[in-house]
Scaffold this motif. Structure first.
Motif, PDB file in Angstrom:
ATOM      1  N   PHE A 178     -14.347 -17.148   6.495  1.00  9.92           N
ATOM      2  CA  PHE A 178     -14.487 -15.838   6.188  1.00  9.92           C
ATOM      3  C   PHE A 178     -13.621 -15.023   7.279  1.00  9.92           C
ATOM      4  O   PHE A 178     -12.882 -14.168   6.636  1.00  9.92           O
ATOM      5  N   LEU A 179     -13.556 -15.206   8.539  1.00  6.40           N
ATOM      6  CA  LEU A 179     -12.643 -14.579   9.154  1.00  6.40           C
ATOM      7  C   LEU A 179     -11.320 -14.843   9.014  1.00  6.40           C
ATOM      8  O   LEU A 179     -10.289 -14.110   9.015  1.00  6.40           O
ATOM      9  N   ASN A 180     -10.803 -16.192   8.753  1.00  6.15           N
ATOM     10  CA  ASN A 180      -9.751 -16.528   8.465  1.00  6.15           C
ATOM     11  C   ASN A 180      -9.092 -15.938   7.314  1.00  6.15           C
ATOM     12  O   ASN A 180      -8.020 -15.367   7.425  1.00  6.15           O
ATOM     13  N   TYR A 181      -9.870 -15.834   6.171  1.00  2.96           N
ATOM     14  CA  TYR A 181      -9.173 -14.977   5.039  1.00  2.96           C
ATOM     15  C   TYR A 181      -9.230 -13.535   5.284  1.00  2.96           C
ATOM     16  O   TYR A 181      -8.273 -12.592   4.774  1.00  2.96           O
ATOM     17  N   LEU A 182     -10.217 -13.092   5.906  1.00  2.00           N
ATOM     18  CA  LEU A 182     -10.198 -11.581   6.370  1.00  2.00           C
ATOM     19  C   LEU A 182      -9.026 -11.243   7.079  1.00  2.00           C
ATOM     20  O   LEU A 182      -8.448 -10.022   6.700  1.00  2.00           O
ATOM     21  N   LEU A 183      -8.545 -12.025   7.932  1.00  2.00           N
ATOM     22  CA  LEU A 183      -7.467 -11.440   8.894  1.00  2.00           C
ATOM     23  C   LEU A 183      -6.058 -12.020   8.074  1.00  2.00           C
ATOM     24  O   LEU A 183      -5.057 -11.457   8.614  1.00  2.00           O
ATOM     25  N   MET A 184      -6.260 -12.462   6.998  1.00  2.00           N
ATOM     26  CA  MET A 184      -5.012 -12.928   6.099  1.00  2.00           C
ATOM     27  C   MET A 184      -4.866 -11.524   5.195  1.00  2.00           C
ATOM     28  O   MET A 184      -3.583 -11.302   5.069  1.00  2.00           O
ATOM     29  N   VAL A 185      -5.819 -10.739   4.885  1.00  2.00           N
ATOM     30  CA  VAL A 185      -5.656  -9.804   4.039  1.00  2.00           C
ATOM     31  C   VAL A 185      -4.626  -8.650   4.544  1.00  2.00           C
ATOM     32  O   VAL A 185      -3.855  -8.368   3.468  1.00  2.00           O
ATOM     33  N   PRO A 186      -4.813  -8.188   5.506  1.00  2.00           N
ATOM     34  CA  PRO A 186      -3.497  -7.067   5.677  1.00  2.00           C
ATOM     35  C   PRO A 186      -1.964  -7.443   5.651  1.00  2.00           C
ATOM     36  O   PRO A 186      -1.437  -6.852   5.168  1.00  2.00           O
ATOM     37  N   ALA A 187      -1.729  -8.806   6.328  1.00  2.00           N
ATOM     38  CA  ALA A 187      -0.439  -9.468   6.001  1.00  2.00           C
ATOM     39  C   ALA A 187       0.007  -9.518   4.724  1.00  2.00           C
ATOM     40  O   ALA A 187       0.940  -9.172   4.055  1.00  2.00           O
ATOM     41  N   SER A 188      -1.088 -10.270   3.960  1.00  2.00           N
ATOM     42  CA  SER A 188      -0.770 -10.559   2.545  1.00  2.00           C
ATOM     43  C   SER A 188      -0.545  -9.247   1.703  1.00  2.00           C
ATOM     44  O   SER A 188      -0.024  -9.298   0.816  1.00  2.00           O
ATOM     45  N   GLY A 189      -1.353  -8.313   1.992  1.00  2.00           N
ATOM     46  CA  GLY A 189      -1.550  -6.921   1.499  1.00  2.00           C
ATOM     47  C   GLY A 189      -0.080  -6.068   1.600  1.00  2.00           C
ATOM     48  O   GLY A 189       0.438  -5.712   0.476  1.00  2.00           O
ATOM     49  N   LEU A 190       0.299  -6.331   2.804  1.00  2.00           N
ATOM     50  CA  LEU A 190       1.732  -5.685   2.966  1.00  2.00           C
ATOM     51  C   LEU A 190       2.854  -6.353   2.382  1.00  2.00           C
ATOM     52  O   LEU A 190       3.716  -5.767   1.682  1.00  2.00           O
ATOM     53  N   LEU A 191       2.771  -7.630   2.319  1.00  2.00           N
ATOM     54  CA  LEU A 191       3.743  -8.509   1.459  1.00  2.00           C
ATOM     55  C   LEU A 191       3.755  -8.191   0.141  1.00  2.00           C
ATOM     56  O   LEU A 191       4.856  -7.899  -0.622  1.00  2.00           O
ATOM     57  N   ALA A 192       2.640  -8.285  -0.535  1.00  2.00           N
ATOM     58  CA  ALA A 192       2.345  -7.839  -1.873  1.00  2.00           C
ATOM     59  C   ALA A 192       3.148  -6.591  -2.157  1.00  2.00           C
ATOM     60  O   ALA A 192       3.451  -6.408  -3.200  1.00  2.00           O
ATOM     61  N   ALA A 193       2.585  -5.493  -1.451  1.00  2.00           N
ATOM     62  CA  ALA A 193       3.205  -4.240  -1.622  1.00  2.00           C
ATOM     63  C   ALA A 193       4.619  -4.043  -1.521  1.00  2.00           C
ATOM     64  O   ALA A 193       5.398  -3.534  -2.563  1.00  2.00           O
ATOM     65  N   TRP A 194       5.223  -4.969  -0.634  1.00  4.24           N
ATOM     66  CA  TRP A 194       6.904  -5.103  -0.699  1.00  4.24           C
ATOM     67  C   TRP A 194       7.413  -5.597  -1.777  1.00  4.24           C
ATOM     68  O   TRP A 194       8.449  -5.237  -2.196  1.00  4.24           O
ATOM     69  N   GLU A 195       6.596  -6.554  -2.370  1.00  8.08           N
ATOM     70  CA  GLU A 195       7.088  -7.326  -3.344  1.00  8.08           C
ATOM     71  C   GLU A 195       7.068  -6.463  -4.769  1.00  8.08           C
ATOM     72  O   GLU A 195       7.887  -6.404  -5.313  1.00  8.08           O
ATOM     73  N   TRP A 196       5.882  -5.843  -4.836  1.00 10.58           N
ATOM     74  CA  TRP A 196       5.998  -4.793  -5.781  1.00 10.58           C
ATOM     75  C   TRP A 196       6.980  -3.642  -6.077  1.00 10.58           C
ATOM     76  O   TRP A 196       7.415  -3.128  -6.896  1.00 10.58           O
ATOM     77  N   GLN A 197       7.221  -3.285  -4.562  1.00 11.27           N
ATOM     78  CA  GLN A 197       8.315  -2.019  -4.664  1.00 11.27           C
ATOM     79  C   GLN A 197       9.686  -2.826  -4.749  1.00 11.27           C
ATOM     80  O   GLN A 197      10.572  -1.755  -5.346  1.00 11.27           O
ATOM     81  N   LYS A 198       9.648  -4.013  -4.569  1.00 14.78           N
ATOM     82  CA  LYS A 198      11.037  -4.588  -4.833  1.00 14.78           C
ATOM     83  C   LYS A 198      11.400  -4.711  -6.475  1.00 14.78           C
ATOM     84  O   LYS A 198      12.283  -5.577  -6.818  1.00 14.78           O
ATOM     85  N   GLY A 199      10.233  -4.590  -7.174  1.00 15.51           N
ATOM     86  CA  GLY A 199      10.488  -4.545  -8.480  1.00 15.51           C
ATOM     87  C   GLY A 199       9.567  -5.747  -9.178  1.00 15.51           C
ATOM     88  O   GLY A 199       9.882  -5.932 -10.302  1.00 15.51           O
TER      89      GLY A 199
END
Length: 312
Positions: A178-199
């Motif tokens: 649980f802690l492993n995936y919880l701590l992955m969320v912020p970085a993966s969320g930022l990367l997903a947002a960056w990917e979305w902004q890139k089109g």
């Protein structure tokens, strides 16, 4: 199949590794150019949702105990997951999985470098044979970014496995996952947002693929928990290598990926020494009957009985 006998534990591992390969199949169904950063973010969220019903196994009073190590492992896990997606998307299913199986060999090397452990002659043979086996499988002429990604995924598995020793001993597996995936969320969320902004456009099928992958990898974790809780690992761990057989079979039937002799020879060079190590440990282990006291609540992974939370 309780996992309380050697035969039932072996059967659980065989079925569990099949479930892990189904998770790989879901990833392989991603279309070329699919938003893989969105996939990683969604899989993290979905996995957390599936773990919530097991929240009673989480020590809420010490939720972030070992935070620094957990945070490092989580981000290495994220890198390994992205590497795995690239590898599975561009390499045959069996080839990618054969490279993933180099992870336990990397664990041996890392254990020597960071924990001053000594290798037996058989372990040295496994390291050398595995190194050349990967060269045979990938072949220098076919070496590309997908091959590098597969090796990166194996390295992430190995590093996370070694770092388990630094985690709090009293944390349950559910807590660690649980802690492993919880701590992955912020970085993966930022990367997903960056990917979305890139089109990168939103693709609903990515959600279904992420959900399928998360479900089957969690089913795998449940099977290995049951298998290893009350049976010595050295008695059954070689059954984990049936995953490569599943990879060959599913790749051949589903994706028309026929393995060549390079793959077969290289895979044998990687897997056989690891199986011999397991059999040698089993031979040296003292004979014993059923042990009613459960072992530490630690799952293994597809790369040869590594430690908790390292499955990608």
């Amino acid at each position: 199949m309780s996992g309380k006998t050697v035969n039932s534990a072996i059967l659980l591992l065989v079925l569990g590794n099949a479930m892990a390969l189904v998770s790989d199949v879901f990833i392989k169904l991603l279309e070329p150019g699919a938003p893989i950063l969105q996939f990683a973010f969604l899989r993290c969220l979905i996995t957390l949702a599936f773990l919530l019903p097991l929240a009673r196994k989480i020590d809420r009073n010490n939720l972030f105990s070992g935070f620094r190590v957990h945070a490092i492992r989580a981000h290495i896990h994220l890198v390994g997951l992205l590497c795995m997606v690239v590898a599975l998307s561009n390499l045959p299913l069996a080839t990618a999985n054969a490279v993933f199986y180099v992870a336990p060999i990397m664990v041996m090397v890392l254990s020597v470098l960071f924990f001053r452990e000594s290798l037996t002659p058989l372990s040295v043979f496994a390291v050398v044979s595995g190194f050349f086996g990967i060269i045979v499988i990938l072949r220098p002429m076919d070496f590309n970014w997908a091959a590098i990604a597969a090796l990166g995924s194996a390295l992430a598995l190995a590093i996370n496995a070694v770092m388990v020793r630094k985690l709090p001993k009293d944390q349950s597996t559910v807590h660690k996952l649980f802690l492993n995936y919880l701590l992955m969320v912020p970085a993966s969320g930022l990367l997903a947002a960056w990917e979305w902004q890139k089109g990168a456009s939103w693709q609903p099928e990515v959600l279904y693929i992420a959900a399928g992958s998360a479900v089957f990898i969690l089913v795998y974790n449940i099977t290995v928990l049951l298998a290893y809780r009350q049976v010595d690992a050295n008695q059954v761990t070689s059954a984990e290598y049936t995953g490569l057989i599943w990879a060959v079979a599913i790749g051949w039937i589903w994706f028309n990926e026929v393995p060549d002799w390079w793959f077969l020879v290289g895979s044998m060079m990687v897997v056989v020494p690891l199986v011999l190590i397991g059999l040698n440990q089993r031979r040296k282990a003292p004979a014993r009957g059923f042990n009613p006291v459960p072992k530490q609540d630690e799952p293994r992974n597809r790369a040869g009985s590594l430690s908790a939370g390292t499955t990608l």
